[in-house]
Design a protein around this motif. Structure first.
Motif, PDB file in Angstrom:
ATOM      1  N   ALA A 225       3.533  -7.091   1.180  1.00 13.32           N
ATOM      2  CA  ALA A 225       3.439  -5.648   0.950  1.00 13.32           C
ATOM      3  C   ALA A 225       3.371  -4.881   2.271  1.00 13.32           C
ATOM      4  O   ALA A 225       3.927  -3.782   2.392  1.00 13.32           O
ATOM      5  CB  ALA A 225       2.211  -5.340   0.092  1.00 13.32           C
ATOM      6  N   LYS A 226       2.705  -5.452   3.271  1.00 13.76           N
ATOM      7  CA  LYS A 226       2.630  -4.802   4.585  1.00 13.76           C
ATOM      8  C   LYS A 226       4.017  -4.605   5.185  1.00 13.76           C
ATOM      9  O   LYS A 226       4.327  -3.560   5.759  1.00 13.76           O
ATOM     10  CB  LYS A 226       1.775  -5.640   5.540  1.00 13.76           C
ATOM     11  CG  LYS A 226       0.285  -5.472   5.369  1.00 13.76           C
ATOM     12  CD  LYS A 226      -0.452  -6.289   6.429  1.00 13.76           C
ATOM     13  CE  LYS A 226      -1.952  -6.143   6.279  1.00 13.76           C
ATOM     14  NZ  LYS A 226      -2.682  -6.947   7.298  1.00 13.76           N
ATOM     15  N   HIS A 227       4.867  -5.642   5.076  1.00 10.42           N
ATOM     16  CA  HIS A 227       6.226  -5.540   5.609  1.00 10.42           C
ATOM     17  C   HIS A 227       7.016  -4.453   4.882  1.00 10.42           C
ATOM     18  O   HIS A 227       7.765  -3.686   5.504  1.00 10.42           O
ATOM     19  CB  HIS A 227       6.937  -6.894   5.482  1.00 10.42           C
ATOM     20  CG  HIS A 227       6.364  -7.966   6.359  1.00 10.42           C
ATOM     21  ND1 HIS A 227       6.224  -7.836   7.723  1.00 10.42           N
ATOM     22  CD2 HIS A 227       5.877  -9.200   6.043  1.00 10.42           C
ATOM     23  CE1 HIS A 227       5.682  -8.937   8.232  1.00 10.42           C
ATOM     24  NE2 HIS A 227       5.457  -9.789   7.219  1.00 10.42           N
ATOM     25  N   THR A 228       6.839  -4.376   3.550  1.00  6.82           N
ATOM     26  CA  THR A 228       7.540  -3.340   2.772  1.00  6.82           C
ATOM     27  C   THR A 228       7.066  -1.946   3.177  1.00  6.82           C
ATOM     28  O   THR A 228       7.871  -1.024   3.329  1.00  6.82           O
ATOM     29  CB  THR A 228       7.305  -3.555   1.262  1.00  6.82           C
ATOM     30  OG1 THR A 228       7.829  -4.827   0.877  1.00  6.82           O
ATOM     31  CG2 THR A 228       7.978  -2.469   0.448  1.00  6.82           C
ATOM     32  N   VAL A 229       5.762  -1.775   3.360  1.00  9.86           N
ATOM     33  CA  VAL A 229       5.218  -0.476   3.764  1.00  9.86           C
ATOM     34  C   VAL A 229       5.720  -0.102   5.154  1.00  9.86           C
ATOM     35  O   VAL A 229       6.069   1.067   5.413  1.00  9.86           O
ATOM     36  CB  VAL A 229       3.678  -0.502   3.726  1.00  9.86           C
ATOM     37  CG1 VAL A 229       3.100   0.760   4.354  1.00  9.86           C
ATOM     38  CG2 VAL A 229       3.186  -0.628   2.287  1.00  9.86           C
ATOM     39  N   ALA A 230       5.776  -1.075   6.071  1.00  6.74           N
ATOM     40  CA  ALA A 230       6.269  -0.793   7.424  1.00  6.74           C
ATOM     41  C   ALA A 230       7.730  -0.334   7.378  1.00  6.74           C
ATOM     42  O   ALA A 230       8.115   0.630   8.064  1.00  6.74           O
ATOM     43  CB  ALA A 230       6.124  -2.035   8.296  1.00  6.74           C
ATOM     44  N   ASP A 231       8.552  -1.014   6.559  1.00 10.09           N
ATOM     45  CA  ASP A 231       9.955  -0.604   6.420  1.00 10.09           C
ATOM     46  C   ASP A 231      10.057   0.781   5.796  1.00 10.09           C
ATOM     47  O   ASP A 231      10.916   1.594   6.183  1.00 10.09           O
ATOM     48  CB  ASP A 231      10.711  -1.613   5.557  1.00 10.09           C
ATOM     49  CG  ASP A 231      10.871  -2.965   6.246  1.00 10.09           C
ATOM     50  OD1 ASP A 231      10.631  -3.035   7.462  1.00 10.09           O
ATOM     51  OD2 ASP A 231      11.208  -3.951   5.546  1.00 10.09           O
ATOM     52  N   ALA A 232       9.180   1.054   4.818  1.00  7.83           N
ATOM     53  CA  ALA A 232       9.220   2.352   4.140  1.00  7.83           C
ATOM     54  C   ALA A 232       8.834   3.490   5.099  1.00  7.83           C
ATOM     55  O   ALA A 232       9.400   4.587   5.023  1.00  7.83           O
ATOM     56  CB  ALA A 232       8.285   2.339   2.942  1.00  7.83           C
ATOM     57  N   LYS A 233       7.894   3.233   5.994  1.00  3.94           N
ATOM     58  CA  LYS A 233       7.502   4.257   6.970  1.00  3.94           C
ATOM     59  C   LYS A 233       8.664   4.596   7.908  1.00  3.94           C
ATOM     60  O   LYS A 233       8.878   5.755   8.256  1.00  3.94           O
ATOM     61  CB  LYS A 233       6.288   3.780   7.769  1.00  3.94           C
ATOM     62  CG  LYS A 233       4.992   3.766   6.964  1.00  3.94           C
ATOM     63  CD  LYS A 233       3.821   3.264   7.790  1.00  3.94           C
ATOM     64  CE  LYS A 233       2.523   3.282   6.970  1.00  3.94           C
ATOM     65  NZ  LYS A 233       1.376   2.742   7.744  1.00  3.94           N
ATOM     66  N   LYS A 234       9.424   3.566   8.300  1.00  7.02           N
ATOM     67  CA  LYS A 234      10.594   3.816   9.145  1.00  7.02           C
ATOM     68  C   LYS A 234      11.653   4.605   8.379  1.00  7.02           C
ATOM     69  O   LYS A 234      12.269   5.530   8.917  1.00  7.02           O
ATOM     70  CB  LYS A 234      11.173   2.489   9.625  1.00  7.02           C
ATOM     71  CG  LYS A 234      10.254   1.714  10.564  1.00  7.02           C
ATOM     72  CD  LYS A 234      10.865   0.371  10.940  1.00  7.02           C
ATOM     73  CE  LYS A 234       9.910  -0.435  11.826  1.00  7.02           C
ATOM     74  NZ  LYS A 234      10.471  -1.775  12.164  1.00  7.02           N
ATOM     75  N   ALA A 235      11.857   4.238   7.108  1.00  6.97           N
ATOM     76  CA  ALA A 235      12.833   4.969   6.288  1.00  6.97           C
ATOM     77  C   ALA A 235      12.405   6.411   6.076  1.00  6.97           C
ATOM     78  O   ALA A 235      13.242   7.330   6.098  1.00  6.97           O
ATOM     79  CB  ALA A 235      12.997   4.256   4.943  1.00  6.97           C
ATOM     80  N   LEU A 236      11.099   6.617   5.890  1.00 11.14           N
ATOM     81  CA  LEU A 236      10.585   7.976   5.704  1.00 11.14           C
ATOM     82  C   LEU A 236      10.798   8.806   6.959  1.00 11.14           C
ATOM     83  O   LEU A 236      11.192   9.982   6.879  1.00 11.14           O
ATOM     84  CB  LEU A 236       9.090   7.918   5.353  1.00 11.14           C
ATOM     85  CG  LEU A 236       8.386   9.255   5.092  1.00 11.14           C
ATOM     86  CD1 LEU A 236       9.004   9.948   3.884  1.00 11.14           C
ATOM     87  CD2 LEU A 236       6.897   9.024   4.872  1.00 11.14           C
ATOM     88  N   ALA A 237      10.569   8.218   8.123  1.00  8.53           N
ATOM     89  CA  ALA A 237      10.781   8.937   9.387  1.00  8.53           C
ATOM     90  C   ALA A 237      12.251   9.289   9.563  1.00  8.53           C
ATOM     91  O   ALA A 237      12.589  10.397  10.010  1.00  8.53           O
ATOM     92  CB  ALA A 237      10.284   8.092  10.551  1.00  8.53           C
ATOM     93  N   ARG A 238      13.146   8.362   9.208  1.00  9.60           N
ATOM     94  CA  ARG A 238      14.588   8.645   9.322  1.00  9.60           C
ATOM     95  C   ARG A 238      15.001   9.773   8.387  1.00  9.60           C
ATOM     96  O   ARG A 238      15.825  10.624   8.757  1.00  9.60           O
ATOM     97  CB  ARG A 238      15.395   7.385   9.010  1.00  9.60           C
ATOM     98  CG  ARG A 238      15.310   6.301  10.057  1.00  9.60           C
ATOM     99  CD  ARG A 238      16.410   5.273   9.858  1.00  9.60           C
ATOM    100  NE  ARG A 238      16.299   4.603   8.573  1.00  9.60           N
ATOM    101  CZ  ARG A 238      15.645   3.458   8.378  1.00  9.60           C
ATOM    102  NH1 ARG A 238      15.021   2.883   9.401  1.00  9.60           N
ATOM    103  NH2 ARG A 238      15.592   2.894   7.191  1.00  9.60           N
ATOM    104  N   ALA A 239      14.441   9.783   7.186  1.00 10.03           N
ATOM    105  CA  ALA A 239      14.796  10.820   6.213  1.00 10.03           C
ATOM    106  C   ALA A 239      14.337  12.192   6.692  1.00 10.03           C
ATOM    107  O   ALA A 239      15.043  13.195   6.517  1.00 10.03           O
ATOM    108  CB  ALA A 239      14.175  10.500   4.862  1.00 10.03           C
TER     109      ALA A 239
END
Length: 453
Positions: A225-239
């Motif tokens: 779950a930590k890896h998924t959250v880390a990826d989601a934070k990067k995607a959120l920043a890109r958006a």
């Protein structure tokens, strides 16, 4: 644009025989009761009087929500059955050549109005009943119950799985709505599912080591779950930083949802790690990704030791009408709620009750003294623990036992609210949605009771 009622009657309504359109006694009384202009007053401020598209008439909305909660119908069933019934169409003020409002429309209106507006509607109903002398409310019985949220049993592994699934899905939806501005992230749902199945197999073992094995697997799920959250934070920043793309509307709404979900996921990962360290007493623990405000509540029931939802306080008059209610997050002690409940009843009815009956959970000497100070003549509230001789004589008095028998009736009312008015499981999400759902259930119950009176 504000629309209060359907004023025009179609030709088809005139051609139908009166026997087919005549309302039964109960609906006729409620229809007359709701025709009061005061009933729609709390809703008027949510619409502009002249500009915009015509809204669903307020009288139609109130009546359809009464039918929904009176008969515990889903929105699809409500739409179908009102469409098919001539009497229900007439009760809801919907001409035969008009369309019945869709369930999605009623959902949006309920969200627009909010629980505060529906609380005001219930207060107006009580005030009108007192003015018309339908209720005297000289006696009041007070009790609490739990309105359960529509969530599964909250284990750490399942909650982490929910976080991974919802975050991945939300990022994919942002990519579709914002022209792939955020990109996509790896879907780790299959890995989570295998580990949850491993927990299910391990839990069947009859060894003492199985708890440590389950916590170890749960820790592995937390790492995923930590890896998924880390990826989601990067995607959120890109958006958020995407150039050349105008993000608005649905995309912006999804970005806000992803931001909230990341915060919830961080908290669930943190509390999972605390449990793995041996800390089992966590304050404000998240028990649902979809309804973060729901809390675990223990009421001492053998069948359901722990319920997940919100605590509901109900004050009921001798006529069976609920004169005051409150919805609480968490599990505040009944003892701390009593005085505010009596004051709420006093505010809605306009007078102090002569007699108050509760169970022993509300008891304290301070509460008794405050009730007598407010003007209550008799307080029937059994004392907890060891009782003195004087206290035993007081609780053996005829009036005390009579009020305790009266108090027992609140259990039947709570049972009816749960079985027949939809309060057994709240299908709306969030605190505001839960309060709106409960307010509508109580509105239906009160109108039904007033029709009988």
């Amino acid at each position: 644009m504000l629309k209060i009622d359907n004023q025009q009657i179609s030709l088809a309504d005139y051609l139908i025989p009166e026997e087919l359109t005549a309302l039964d006694d109960e609906l006729a009384v409620i229809d007359k009761y709701l025709n009061d202009k005061k009933m729609i007053q709390p809703f008027i401020d949510h619409f502009h009087k002249k500009h915009g598209r015509p809204s669903t008439p307020l009288q139609v909305y109130i009546r359809m929500m009464y039918i929904k909660h009176m008969y515990s119908l889903s929105y699809e069933e409500l739409h179908q059955r009102v469409s098919d019934s001539i009497k229900w169409r007439r009760f809801c003020h919907i001409p035969l050549d008009d369309k019945v409002p869709d369930g999605s429309t009623l959902c949006k209106l309920t969200k627009l109005f909010g629980n505060d507006t529906l609380d005001k509607l219930n207060k107006i109903i009580i005030t009108k009943a007192v003015e018309e002398k339908k209720i005297k409310a000289r006696k009041v019985r007070i009790d609490t119950t739990v309105a359960e949220s529509n969530i599964h049993y909250p284990t750490d592994a399942e909650l982490l799985g929910d976080c991974v699934r919802v975050i991945t899905r939300t990022v994919d939806r942002i990519a579709e709505a914002a022209n792939d501005a955020a990109g996509k992230i790896r879907n780790r749902g299959r890995s989570i599912k295998k580990k949850i199945l491993a927990i299910a197999k391990t839990s069947k073992r009859r060894t003492r080591e199985k708890y440590d094995e389950i916590r170890e697997i749960t820790g592995q799920i937390a790492e995923v779950a930590k890896h998924t959250v880390a990826d989601a934070k990067k995607a959120l920043a890109r958006a958020k930083q995407a150039t050349g793309i105008k993000i608005k509307g649905e995309a912006q709404k999804l970005i806000d949802e992803l931001s909230d979900m990341i915060q919830i996921a961080d908290k669930i990962i943190e509390q999972t790690e605390e449990v793995n360290k041996g800390n089992l007493n966590l304050k404000d623990r998240v028990i649902s990704v979809f309804d973060p405000g729901a809390r675990p509540i223990k009421k001492g029931k053998i069948k359901s030791p722990t319920e997940f939802g919100r605590k509901v306080l109900i004050a009921e008059s001798e006529e069976g009408v609920i004169t005051h209610y409150e919805v609480y997050e968490g599990n505040p002690s009944d003892e701390s709620l009593l005085i505010d409940a009596v004051k709420g009843h006093q505010s809605n009815v306009g007078r102090t009750p002569k007699e108050v009956a509760t169970d022993r959970g509300f008891y304290s000497k301070d509460n008794e003294d405050k009730l007598y100070t407010l003007g209550v003549k008799r307080v029937s509230m059994p004392k907890r623990g060891k009782k003195s001789k004087a206290r035993k004589e007081l609780e053996s008095a005829f009036w005390f036992k009579r009020l305790q028998r009266f108090r027992a009736g609140s259990e039947a009312t709570i049972s009816m609210l749960k079985r027949c008015r939809g309060l057994n499981r709240i299908l709306s999400r969030g605190t505001s949605g839960s309060k709106s759902w409960i307010a509508m259930g109580i509105m239906a119950h009160n109108l039904w009771k007033l029709a009988q009176l």
